[in-house]
Scaffold this motif. Structure first.
Motif, short mmCIF file in Angstrom:
data_model
loop_
_atom_site.label_atom_id
_atom_site.label_comp_id
_atom_site.label_asym_id
_atom_site.label_seq_id
_atom_site.Cartn_x
_atom_site.Cartn_y
_atom_site.Cartn_z
N GLN A 48 -7.89 2.51 -6.53
CA GLN A 48 -7.53 1.51 -5.54
C GLN A 48 -6.01 1.38 -5.46
O GLN A 48 -5.34 1.31 -6.49
CB GLN A 48 -8.09 0.15 -5.97
CG GLN A 48 -9.60 0.11 -6.05
CD GLN A 48 -10.20 -0.08 -4.71
OE1 GLN A 48 -9.99 -1.08 -4.05
NE2 GLN A 48 -10.94 0.92 -4.26
N GLU A 61 -2.43 -2.33 -2.20
CA GLU A 61 -2.72 -2.88 -0.87
C GLU A 61 -4.21 -3.12 -0.69
O GLU A 61 -4.63 -4.15 -0.16
CB GLU A 61 -2.23 -1.93 0.24
CG GLU A 61 -0.72 -1.89 0.42
CD GLU A 61 0.00 -1.05 -0.64
OE1 GLU A 61 -0.69 -0.34 -1.42
OE2 GLU A 61 1.24 -1.10 -0.70
N GLN A 62 -5.03 -2.16 -1.14
CA GLN A 62 -6.49 -2.34 -1.04
C GLN A 62 -6.95 -3.51 -1.89
O GLN A 62 -7.80 -4.29 -1.48
CB GLN A 62 -7.22 -1.07 -1.49
CG GLN A 62 -7.21 0.05 -0.45
CD GLN A 62 -7.81 1.35 -0.99
OE1 GLN A 62 -7.59 1.70 -2.14
NE2 GLN A 62 -8.55 2.05 -0.17
N ALA A 112 -5.95 -6.76 -0.09
CA ALA A 112 -6.76 -6.98 1.12
C ALA A 112 -8.17 -7.42 0.73
O ALA A 112 -8.74 -8.34 1.33
CB ALA A 112 -6.82 -5.71 1.96
N THR A 113 -8.72 -6.77 -0.30
CA THR A 113 -10.07 -7.12 -0.75
C THR A 113 -10.10 -8.55 -1.32
O THR A 113 -11.00 -9.32 -1.04
CB THR A 113 -10.57 -6.10 -1.79
OG1 THR A 113 -10.56 -4.80 -1.20
CG2 THR A 113 -11.98 -6.42 -2.25
#
Lengths: 311, 131
Positions: free
Chosen positions: B42, B45-46, B49-50
């Protein structure tokens, strides 16, 4: 700014927070849903259901990407089971949707079933409305992996995509009552595997014996891992919506869905009234004990409880 | 009903060792938490966002590649950039003792190194969630 206005403006954090509040049954959150409800109803809500490991999440990922190519905003609600013992859960559908996480036009929310048995959680309905108001053009609702009778999804969405995979059973499985009846579109996923043609044929034969609307659902072969047939499947899902709009079936279906939602809320409130009354709660414990010892039976027990509620 | 604590268990960076993350995910599940498990590789940023979409209380990251000094603080920085202060960020993995003070300074609330009983991590989360 207030939460409802922020959601109407497409604020992701506000949207996420309101879903949490509703999941936790907070009155403040429910009041906001009441307020924004009139702004919902614009999204096409699509149910994705099928057996565990059938490829629901992967296919949802691919369908969402196809919609993004077409410039649409997408919401995804992915439901996984809650442990009946600890109340905890592992929500793992996002693993198949990695690239969507940072796409500004996609909002994904994982939900535990939290004791609900029909393949969804009881706040799924409200979460759909929240994503709708937030501005999603299409909302996918991915159920838990289903067996034979988790059919809540059909009373929750506009279009049900039933995912099947090769090798799970014969044509008798296909004509049993339950989940096989609820598909508006059937997708035979993993169609690169042996037996996909046979599965598709068995589904066609099942549908030849009858279906719920006057439009026979299509059976389409897809391979989500190879991204084959996804665009055709999406076209078929959209054409189901067009058919419902043209024939005025959409209003009727949404009425039916609303009825189920209201009845579920009524049922929940009544159960809380029953179990909330300390006297009834104690009585229930006593009767359950006697019933287990065969000193009474569930039917007489029911009469005693109902009498106690009426008092 | 008491609301379940929502935890994102994520593996930033490029190593493929997810056994530890899975053990933690399972232990938190058994402690009644809702674990959002996003799997391997991951980006910060992911992860951020999650965390936003899932409205989590805790971000728990596991790393065994040695890139913790870079990746853990980037997640905290990105969260702060989004104006998020109410998420508890914790980390685990093979992390040298010497690196821990600077990680804590960078906003990682606690670091759990190999051998930590899962009960200790559970206790820490329950006592320190911010909302």
């Amino acid at each position: 700014m207030e939460l409802d206005k922020r959601i109407l403006n497409g604020d992701k954090r506000a949207c996420a927070r309101l879903i949490t509040m509703v999941e936790n049954n907070e009155k403040e959150g429910i009041d906001i849903v009441k307020k924004i409800y009139k702004h919902s109803g614009n999204a096409h809500v699509i149910g994705i259901t099928g057996p565990p490991g059938g490829g629901k999440s992967t296919l949802t990922d691919k369908l969402a990407k196809e919609l993004r190519k077409r410039g649409k905003k997408v919401g995804i609600i992915a439901v996984d089971p809650t442990s009946p013992f600890s109340g905890g859960s592992i929500l793992g559908d996002r693993i198949r949707m990695q690239d969507l996480a940072t796409d500004p036009g996609v909002f994904i929310r994982s939900m535990g079933t939290r004791g609900n048995l029909g393949g969804l959680s009881k706040s799924t309905q409200s979460a759909i409305k929240i994503l709708d108001v937030y501005g999603a053009d299409y909302i996918f609702v991915e159920t838990v992996g289903v067996g034979q009778s988790e059919v809540d999804i059909v009373k929750t969405v506009d279009t049900v995509v039933m995912i099947m995979v090769p090798g799970l059973g014969d044509d008798i499985q296909a004509i049993k009552a339950g989940v096989m009846e609820i598909g508006d579109v059937f997708a035979v996923n993993k169609s690169d595997l042996d037996g996909a043609d046979k599965t598709a044929l068995e589904l066609e034969m099942m549908l030849d014996m009858g279906f719920k609307d006057d439009k026979k659902p299509k059976v389409l072969k897809v391979s989500s891992s190879k991204n084959e047939g996804v665009s055709t499947l999406l076209d078929e899902v959209i054409s189901h919506m067009d058919y419902m709009v043209d024939t005025d079936k959409l209003q009727k279906r949404r009425e039916e869905n609303a009825k189920v939602e209201i009845l579920n809320l009524v049922e929940e409130e009544i159960m809380q009234m029953v179990l909330g009354k300390t006297k009834t709660g104690q009585l229930l414990d006593e009767i359950s004990k006697k019933t287990a010892l065969r000193k009474t039976n569930p039917y007489d027990g029911k009469d005693i409880i109902v009498k106690s509620i009426k008092e | 009903m008491e609301r379940p604590i929502r935890v994102l268990v994520a593996k930033p960076g490029l190593d493929g060792h997810d056994r530890g993350a899975k053990v933690i995910a399972r232990a938190l599940r058994d402690a009644g938490m809702e674990v959002i498990y996003t799997g391997l590789r991951q980006t910060p940023e992911q992860i951020v966002a999650t965390s936003i979409q899932e409205d989590v209380d805790v971000v728990a990251m596991s790393i065994l590649s040695g890139a913790h000094n870079h990746l853990f603080p980037s997640v905290v920085k990105l969260l702060n950039k989004e104006g998020i202060e109410d998420i508890l960020v914790i980390g685990g993995g093979v992390i040298p003792e010497d690196d821990i003070p600077s990680l804590k300074e960078a906003g990682i609330a606690e670091i759990f190194t190999p051998g930590t009983p899962t009960t200790e991590t559970i206790r820490y989360i329950k006592e320190n969630v911010k909302r």
